[in-house]
Motif scaffolding. Structure first.
Motif, PDB file in Angstrom:
ATOM      1  N   ALA A1100       0.861  -1.190   0.000  1.00  0.00           N
ATOM      2  CA  ALA A1100       0.000   0.000   0.000  1.00  0.00           C
ATOM      3  C   ALA A1100       0.886   1.224   0.000  1.00  0.00           C
ATOM      4  O   ALA A1100       1.872   1.296   0.737  1.00  0.00           O
ATOM      5  CB  ALA A1100      -0.910  -0.003   1.223  1.00  0.00           C
ATOM      6  N   ARG A1101       0.494   2.196  -0.808  1.00  0.00           N
ATOM      7  CA  ARG A1101       1.262   3.447  -0.857  1.00  0.00           C
ATOM      8  C   ARG A1101       0.315   4.577  -1.175  1.00  0.00           C
ATOM      9  O   ARG A1101      -0.775   4.366  -1.706  1.00  0.00           O
ATOM     10  CB  ARG A1101       2.388   3.385  -1.889  1.00  0.00           C
ATOM     11  N   ASP A1102       0.731   5.799  -0.821  1.00  0.00           N
ATOM     12  CA  ASP A1102      -0.090   6.978  -1.049  1.00  0.00           C
ATOM     13  C   ASP A1102       0.832   8.107  -1.474  1.00  0.00           C
ATOM     14  O   ASP A1102       1.947   8.255  -0.946  1.00  0.00           O
ATOM     15  CB  ASP A1102      -0.835   7.366   0.238  1.00  0.00           C
ATOM     16  N   ALA A1103       0.382   8.888  -2.427  1.00  0.00           N
ATOM     17  CA  ALA A1103       1.220  10.001  -2.897  1.00  0.00           C
ATOM     18  C   ALA A1103       1.504  10.998  -1.805  1.00  0.00           C
ATOM     19  O   ALA A1103       2.506  11.708  -1.830  1.00  0.00           O
ATOM     20  CB  ALA A1103       0.531  10.693  -4.076  1.00  0.00           C
ATOM     21  N   ALA A1104       0.601  11.107  -0.798  1.00  0.00           N
ATOM     22  CA  ALA A1104       0.794  12.080   0.281  1.00  0.00           C
ATOM     23  C   ALA A1104       1.791  11.593   1.308  1.00  0.00           C
ATOM     24  O   ALA A1104       2.233  12.363   2.155  1.00  0.00           O
ATOM     25  CB  ALA A1104      -0.544  12.379   0.954  1.00  0.00           C
ATOM     26  N   GLU A1105       2.116  10.289   1.301  1.00  0.00           N
ATOM     27  CA  GLU A1105       3.040   9.753   2.286  1.00  0.00           C
ATOM     28  C   GLU A1105       4.224   9.111   1.578  1.00  0.00           C
ATOM     29  O   GLU A1105       4.057   8.386   0.601  1.00  0.00           O
ATOM     30  CB  GLU A1105       2.342   8.680   3.142  1.00  0.00           C
ATOM     31  N   PRO A1106       5.458   9.392   2.037  1.00  0.00           N
ATOM     32  CA  PRO A1106       6.620   8.739   1.426  1.00  0.00           C
ATOM     33  C   PRO A1106       6.745   7.281   1.845  1.00  0.00           C
ATOM     34  O   PRO A1106       7.411   6.496   1.187  1.00  0.00           O
ATOM     35  CB  PRO A1106       7.797   9.571   1.961  1.00  0.00           C
ATOM     36  N   THR A1107       6.080   6.886   2.970  1.00  0.00           N
ATOM     37  CA  THR A1107       6.243   5.529   3.493  1.00  0.00           C
ATOM     38  C   THR A1107       5.438   4.542   2.655  1.00  0.00           C
ATOM     39  O   THR A1107       4.296   4.800   2.280  1.00  0.00           O
ATOM     40  CB  THR A1107       5.775   5.457   4.953  1.00  0.00           C
ATOM     41  N   VAL A1108       6.061   3.387   2.349  1.00  0.00           N
ATOM     42  CA  VAL A1108       5.396   2.304   1.628  1.00  0.00           C
ATOM     43  C   VAL A1108       5.172   1.171   2.621  1.00  0.00           C
ATOM     44  O   VAL A1108       6.107   0.704   3.265  1.00  0.00           O
ATOM     45  CB  VAL A1108       6.252   1.821   0.446  1.00  0.00           C
ATOM     46  N   HIS A1109       3.892   0.729   2.772  1.00  0.00           N
ATOM     47  CA  HIS A1109       3.556  -0.357   3.686  1.00  0.00           C
ATOM     48  C   HIS A1109       3.461  -1.648   2.898  1.00  0.00           C
ATOM     49  O   HIS A1109       2.912  -1.686   1.794  1.00  0.00           O
ATOM     50  CB  HIS A1109       2.224  -0.073   4.390  1.00  0.00           C
ATOM     51  N   SER A1110       3.967  -2.728   3.500  1.00  0.00           N
ATOM     52  CA  SER A1110       3.979  -3.994   2.789  1.00  0.00           C
ATOM     53  C   SER A1110       3.758  -5.134   3.764  1.00  0.00           C
ATOM     54  O   SER A1110       4.174  -5.071   4.928  1.00  0.00           O
ATOM     55  CB  SER A1110       5.314  -4.183   2.058  1.00  0.00           C
ATOM     56  N   THR A1111       3.060  -6.196   3.279  1.00  0.00           N
ATOM     57  CA  THR A1111       2.949  -7.411   4.084  1.00  0.00           C
ATOM     58  C   THR A1111       4.230  -8.207   3.950  1.00  0.00           C
ATOM     59  O   THR A1111       5.098  -7.900   3.126  1.00  0.00           O
ATOM     60  CB  THR A1111       1.778  -8.262   3.580  1.00  0.00           C
ATOM     61  N   GLY A1112       4.351  -9.236   4.764  1.00  0.00           N
ATOM     62  CA  GLY A1112       5.445 -10.173   4.562  1.00  0.00           C
ATOM     63  C   GLY A1112       5.228 -10.972   3.294  1.00  0.00           C
ATOM     64  O   GLY A1112       4.119 -11.054   2.754  1.00  0.00           O
ATOM     65  N   GLU A1113       6.309 -11.540   2.764  1.00  0.00           N
ATOM     66  CA  GLU A1113       6.215 -12.319   1.539  1.00  0.00           C
ATOM     67  C   GLU A1113       5.728 -13.739   1.863  1.00  0.00           C
ATOM     68  O   GLU A1113       6.163 -14.348   2.843  1.00  0.00           O
ATOM     69  CB  GLU A1113       7.579 -12.385   0.854  1.00  0.00           C
ATOM     70  N   VAL A1114       4.805 -14.248   0.999  1.00  0.00           N
ATOM     71  CA  VAL A1114       4.334 -15.625   1.125  1.00  0.00           C
ATOM     72  C   VAL A1114       4.683 -16.356  -0.156  1.00  0.00           C
ATOM     73  O   VAL A1114       4.743 -15.753  -1.239  1.00  0.00           O
ATOM     74  CB  VAL A1114       2.810 -15.686   1.380  1.00  0.00           C
ATOM     75  N   LEU A1115       4.935 -17.671  -0.039  1.00  0.00           N
ATOM     76  CA  LEU A1115       5.292 -18.493  -1.187  1.00  0.00           C
ATOM     77  C   LEU A1115       4.058 -19.172  -1.738  1.00  0.00           C
ATOM     78  O   LEU A1115       3.260 -19.769  -0.986  1.00  0.00           O
ATOM     79  CB  LEU A1115       6.333 -19.535  -0.800  1.00  0.00           C
TER      80      LEU A1115
END
Length: 1267
Positions: A1100-1115
């Protein structure tokens, strides 16, 4: 930095241009008269120790035969066994071993003959080299008076060629030559005036014969020079020795020893080197200068030798004729001599005759244009015989005209031009042929040139008649003679300044009436080689590294070669020199590395070069030869010799001294002088054992110290200075401590150093008290009044007298504690944090010391445990401000006076109050119980109320990151209110809350808090969900399979507008692929390759926020083959069953809603399994009942969300593991990974949930709960 740029083809261009004007070449496969291609020089001097080789080579068709004449008659080679003619050649080899070489001296001429004519060589004069011995002679000893001139004659034997003359002594050392002593062109040794040091008995003239490499020696000549004191002994020597010329010594005007007289003449041939010399005598030795009457000496061809006595002019021409004046001058006068130079000329070519190729019935002209002084005579020959006139040829001086030639009339014509200084002989054949054109230049030849350089495209052809040459470009455009093209007589096409546009295919066509022939060549115009970054001048310290850069641009089709040179030679074979692609690095630089470095970039067509100097610097060498002069009691002059500067000029010299008496081994800086000085006048002190040394400083640093000078001692004297830093300070009441900085041994000026200390009260009529001390730096005076001023002096003295009158200093006796306290203390309160205090000053006498100021001490009366606040007001003040007070407080204060000894008694205590102020910020602010449209706030009162609390002000608004996007809403609260639930908020939004407390003075600072409302999410099947608390953006991520591909589901609590599912093949370096999934919590990834494993994540990302949120990786593993098992989820009976269950649940909810509105209480127990599936919320397992709902004001009707009875909102704590749902094996997966069956086993729950049954929940159990 130097830069040289040149074209490699420069020399080739000259050769090609000369080829354009050379004689016409006939292909060797065609009949042609002989042409002599090699012959010996006209004058051949041979070494009798070697065979005589006389060259004569010729070409022709058929192959020529050869014959010789000697001294004008036929020379039969076969009759002389010592003479051999090389096969297929006319070259003679004469073996003179065991024979008299003189027998073969003479004039030889070679003749080459075939069916089409006869060619002859020059007359070759053969002479034997000779190195005769010196004739025996007895040289008389020469005695001359000092100052007279002298000539020592050499007179070497005549040799062939003439010998090289030089003078040496018995030790084979060349005699030194200078302006006074010189060797003339004839080998004689000239002395303009003799000196006593010219006396020696081994003046030996040597003659070296170059051909035989032998050296002949003349008998030694003895010369004795007598000075003026030896004049009386001349009579004794006169009977036994030659007294040279009988000259008398003394200074005299110049006169010429060579040439003789006022004028002389000189003849020189054009093209040779003219050598003129003038040797003059005189005392002092004259200087020689040259000039040309009525003109200037030719610059560029002129040089001076033998200390200006010899003038050389190379490549003489007619303009060099004239009168040359040499002038000899000394302090007594001058002398002149004029040499009249005439220039003659042996015959030389203006235009030599050239071979002619004529077709039958054509007309041709042979020209033989020569010049010389006097004018040469021209004679014509044909096939070696004087020419006879007939109707087909006409001779007109230097021209032969051939008319209407016929086949079979080929011949070789000779032109002989001669005058008294020499002759010229040239062969030119006339070949009568009928031949169609042929192109001799190889086909498809590629010419490469550099842009802006000339290009020459050859089209060498042959034919008879001579073909006409026509050029075409790219087989279309006809090339005409004119800019930028020039078509030369031999067919060569020249482009003066070639450009890339000139590249292409060129065709030349040769045509005569017998045929036509064409040839193709190609021109490639290349970019020039250029050095873009040239080496730069470097100044490097020895031992450091030097880097020269040389970055080059060149045509990409050419292979460049970089070469580095040092001083125009190869780089040293040393591993310290590292050559890189575009740089040269010299490590650990030494003095030998200094010089000019050149980088040369070569291609096959051109080159570019650039140079830069490397200067190696180092600290200067230590000065030497220290000497002390001009010695006095208080000064001495020091001189020295500077050391090697090592290429860095000396900036200054530092002179240091060592005091061997007082501080041996310690060197002290004395003075500095400029780097151009080598002496310094040094001021000295008495009673010092001096030793000096000098250091040199340049840009690199200081040199090593020089060797120490001789010791220099100065005598004792009275001190020149008194102690410094004299002070008088009382350390205790009733004393005065007088201190000073003692003199150094260097300053003592003599033995017995002591100090005379004097003191008396200031402004009091009393005598000085004094004491004399030694080896001390202070003196204590006791019994003094408290804090009284004293006049004090300290004077130095030694065994040789007193120092200068000391300077009077003021000091104070010791201080005591102050006696009085400030009175009349008043406090004026300005506001809640600032007050002003005033007091009455104490008398200065009661201070009993130096007044330092007043100390104000304040404390809070109601908080005696708090530390006192201290403010100090320096100086003699009577008021001051008290900042940073606590509002709404009671203070007490008192004041003390300060001196250096301590504090006086306190003033009476004064009490005052501060009014109310604004409060501090609330002690805390917390947000609890977030729901879809409400948030609960709790806070605490301020720690510092600063008055009577009047209430709170709350401001809040919706925000997006750091941007305020909603309207500000304001709420006020009473002082006893510390919590509020704010409703009507938007779901899944961030709010900002600002809270401040108030008194009657206004609002205090705010405390800020931000919080999210809960997310609006409808769970599948139950249509009810629990709002997650404020926390991470993502929760659990699950994976399953479908026919279309893997299914990814996730929990999402954020407010971001852009959400992606990203995936990439496991263990690959490919970029992540992403698919947009906004507004969804599940996604099917289609098109994945079977048999591969993928890494998947949700971002998840937003132009208003520099932070990018991410889940852990699943196989996610994609099956290698398609799934053929029937999926139960797609069966019709299963879909119908699910619809019936959904209908029953809807009925239950309606009944629940109706009874709730009637005010009843129903037990509803929700299952709060710590590991429940976020997509499915089952009912309680033991009895199928729901939890308990209460119809109170605190719980509003159900609106798609549910709040537990304990008032908290619990997040789903499930993870991706299904093992936690039971230990049994009832749970299983379909082949595609979907879960089927019942949950089995027991799970531990919270204590309020009670025991749970292992029975799976079902709609039937849910219905039984209402019975």
């Amino acid at each position: 930095m130097d830069r040289k740029w040149k074209w490699v083809p420069g020399i080739m261009l000259l050769m090609l241009l000369s080829h354009m004007t050379s004689a016409l070449e006939v292909p060797l496969d065609l009949p042609q008269p002989p042409t002599i291609i090699l012959q010996s020089p006209k004058d051949y001097i041979f070494d009798p120790r070697e065979n005589i080789v006389i060259y004569c080579e010729a070409k022709g068709k058929p192959q020529p035969s050869f014959s010789w004449t000697r001294n004008g008659t036929h020379f039969d080679v076969e009759e002389d066994s010592k003479v051999l003619m090389k096969p297929g050649s006319g070259t003679l080899v004469i073996d003179i071993s065991g024979e008299k070489a003189e027998a073969y001296e003479g004039t030889y001429q070679c003749t080459a003959h075939n069916d089409h004519g006869t060619a002859v060589s020059n007359n070759i004069v053969i002479r034997q080299s000779r190195s005769p011995l010196w004739s025996k002679e007895r040289n008389e000893a020469i005695v001359v008076q000092m100052g007279v001139s002298l000539v020592l004659q050499c007179r070497p034997p005549a040799g062939l060629p003439p010998p090289v003359i030089f003078w040496m002594d018995n030790n084979f050392q060349k005699l030194p030559l200078d302006k006074r002593v010189s060797q003339a062109l004839n080998g004689d040794l000239y002395f303009s005036n003799v000196l006593p040091e010219d006396s020696r008995n081994d003046y030996i003239c040597y003659a070296r014969f170059p051909h035989t490499q032998t050296i002949q020696q003349k008998q030694p000549i003895s010369v004795t020079v007598l000075d003026s004191k030896s004049k009386t002994i001349l009579i004794i020597f006169f009977t036994h020795f030659d007294f040279y010329n009988g000259q008398s010594p003394g200074e005299r005007r110049p006169g010429f020893m060579l040439p003789f007289g006022a004028t002389s003449t000189k003849m020189v041939l054009k093209g040779e080197t003219l050598e003129l010399e003038c040797i003059a005598d005189g005392l002092p030795t004259p200087d020689i200068s040259w000039e040309k009457d009525g003109g200037e000496l030719p610059s560029g061809r002129i040089s001076f030798h033998n200390f200006q006595k010899k003038l050389k002019i190379s490549e003489v021409n007619e303009a060099d004729a004239g009168n040359y004046r040499c002038t000899a001058i000394n302090s007594l006068g001058d002398a002149h001599h004029i040499i009249k130079v005439t220039v003659k000329a042996a015959p030389f070519w203006v235009s030599a005759p050239r071979n002619l190729i004529l077709a039958p019935n054509e007309t041709g002209i042979l020209t033989c244009r020569v010049s010389g002084e006097p004018k040469p005579k021209i004679a014509w020959f044909v096939n070696g015989v004087a020419i006879e006139k007939d109707h087909t040829r006409k001779v007109e001086d230097d021209t032969v005209i051939l008319s209407n030639v016929q086949s079979g009339s080929s011949a070789v014509y000779q032109c002989n031009a001669s005058n008294e200084f020499g002759y010229l002989l040239a062969n030119a054949f006339v070949s009568v042929l009928a031949e169609p054109p042929r192109v001799l230049t190889p086909p498809n030849q590629v010419y490469q040139v550099i842009t802006n350089s000339p290009a020459l495209l050859h089209c060498a052809s042959f034919g008879s008649p001579i073909p006409t040459i026509t050029w075409f470009k790219d087989s279309q455009t006809t090339i005409k003679n004119g800019d930028p093209y020039v078509i030369h007589e031999n067919g060569t096409l020249e482009i003066h300044v070639a450009q890339p546009i000139n590249s292409g295919k060129y065709t030349c066509i040769a045509t005569n009436h017998l045929g036509i022939k064409e040839n193709h060549v190609f021109l490639e115009v290349k970019e020039p080689t250029r050095i873009l970054k040239q080496p730069e001048y470097k100044v490097v310290q020895r031992g450091m590294s030097a880097v020269f850069e040389c970055k080059v641009k060149h045509d990409i089709s050419l292979s460049p070669t970089m070469t580095w040179l040092k001083d125009n030679g190869e780089l040293p074979d040393d591993e310290r020199f590292e050559v890189d692609t575009d740089s040269l690095t010299i490590k650990d630089v030494t003095d030998e590395d200094e010089g000019r470095y050149t980088c040369i970039m070569n291609t096959t067509l051109d080159q570019d070069s650039a140079s830069a100097m490397l200067t190696v610097v180092e600290r200067p060498g230590p000065p030497t030869d220290l000497e002390l002069t001009d010695q006095t009691e208080r000064s001495v002059r020091l001189t020295w010799t500077p050391g090697d500067e090592h290429n860095s000029p000396t900036q200054k010299f530092l002179i240091q001294y060592e005091d061997l008496l007082h501080q041996p081994g310690v060197w002290t800086n004395l003075t500095e002088v400029a780097g151009s000085s080598t002496t310094a006048q040094l001021d000295l002190s008495p009673y010092v054992y001096y030793s000096f040394r000098v250091l040199a400083l340049n840009h690199v640093g200081y040199s090593e110290p020089s060797q120490s000078s001789k010791q220099y001692r100065t005598n004792p004297a009275a001190p020149d200075v008194n102690p410094s830093d004299v002070k008088g300070v009382g350390l205790e009441p009733g004393n005065l401590v007088i201190s000073w900085t003692p003199l150094t041994g260097f300053q003592s000026n003599g033995p017995g150093l002591e100090y005379k200390v004097q003191w008396r009260r200031k402004d009091v009529e009393e005598n000085w008290s004094s004491a004399t001390v030694a080896n001390l730096s202070h003196f204590v005076v006791s019994g003094t009044p408290v804090f009284e001023p004293f006049e004090i002096t300290v004077q130095a003295l030694n065994n040789y007298g007193n120092g200068p009158d000391p300077e009077v200093k003021i000091g104070y006796s010791g201080e005591d504690m102050p006696l009085s306290a400030p009175e009349s203390v008043e406090v004026n309160v300005h506001n809640s944090t600032l007050a002003e205090v005033k007091w009455e000053r104490v008398s200065l006498s009661s201070v009993r010391g130096k007044l330092q100021g007043y100390k104000v001490l304040t404390c809070l009366c109601l908080h005696p445990d708090q530390q006192e606040q201290v403010l100090t007001f320096s100086g003699n003040h009577s008021e001051g401000q008290l900042p940073d007070l606590q509002p709404y407080s009671v203070y007490s204060l008192f004041i003390r006076v300060l001196n250096n000894k301590g504090e006086g008694p306190p003033s009476p205590t004064k009490t005052f109050e501060t009014p109310e102020g604004v409060p501090g910020k609330p002690s805390f602010l917390e947000v609890t119980n977030p729901s879809l449209e409400s948030l609960t706030l709790e806070w605490g009162p301020p720690i510092n109320k600063n008055g009577h609390l009047a209430g709170y002000t709350l401001k809040y608004q919706q925000v997006n990151g750091t941007n305020e996007v909603g309207p500000i809403k304001v709420m006020t609260f009473l002082p006893n209110e510390t919590t509020i639930t704010i409703g009507n908020l938007n779901a899944s939004m961030l709010y900002k809350f600002d809270l401040s407390a108030m008194t009657i003075k206004g609002s205090g600072p705010i405390i800020t808090k931000e919080a999210f409302t809960a997310m609006d999410t409808i769970y599948f099947l139950f249509f009810v969900c629990s709002a997650p608390p404020v926390g991470p953006v993502f929760g659990t991520v699950n994976t399953s399979s479908s026919e279309d591909g893997p299914v990814i589901t996730w929990e999402y609590f954020g407010h971001h507008k852009t959400v992606y599912v990203e995936y990439v093949v496991d263990n690959s370096k490919e970029d992540w692929k992403k698919e947009l999934v906004n507004g969804s919590h599940s996604h099917i990834i289609k098109g994945l390759k079977p048999g591969l494993t993928y890494r998947v994540r949700v971002v998840a990302r937003d132009a208003a926020e520099p932070t990018v949120h991410s889940t852990g990786e699943v196989l996610v593993a994609v099956p290698a083959v398609a799934n053929r098992q029937v999926d139960i989820a797609t069966q019709g009976w299963f879909i119908g069953l699910m619809c019936a269950i959904a209908l029953l649940i809807l009925v239950l909810l309606i009944v629940c809603f109706i009874k709730r509105n009637k005010g009843g209480k129903y037990p509803v127990k929700e299952k709060e399994d710590a590991h429940q599936d976020p997509e499915i919320q089952p009912m309680k397992e033991d009895d199928g009942t729901f939890g308990e709902y209460s119809d109170t004001e605190d719980h509003k009707p159900l609106k798609g969300s549910r709040t537990p009875s304990n008032g908290t909102v619990r997040r789903d704590e499930s993870d991706d593991s299904l093992v936690d749902y039971g230990e049994g094996g009832d749970g299983q997966f379909n082949e595609d990974g979907s879960f089927i069956g019942q949950y089995s086993g027991k799970k531990e729950k919270d204590t309020h949930e009670g025991n749970e049954s292992s029975e799976a929940p079902s709609p039937v159990n849910a219905m039984n709960s209402f019975v």
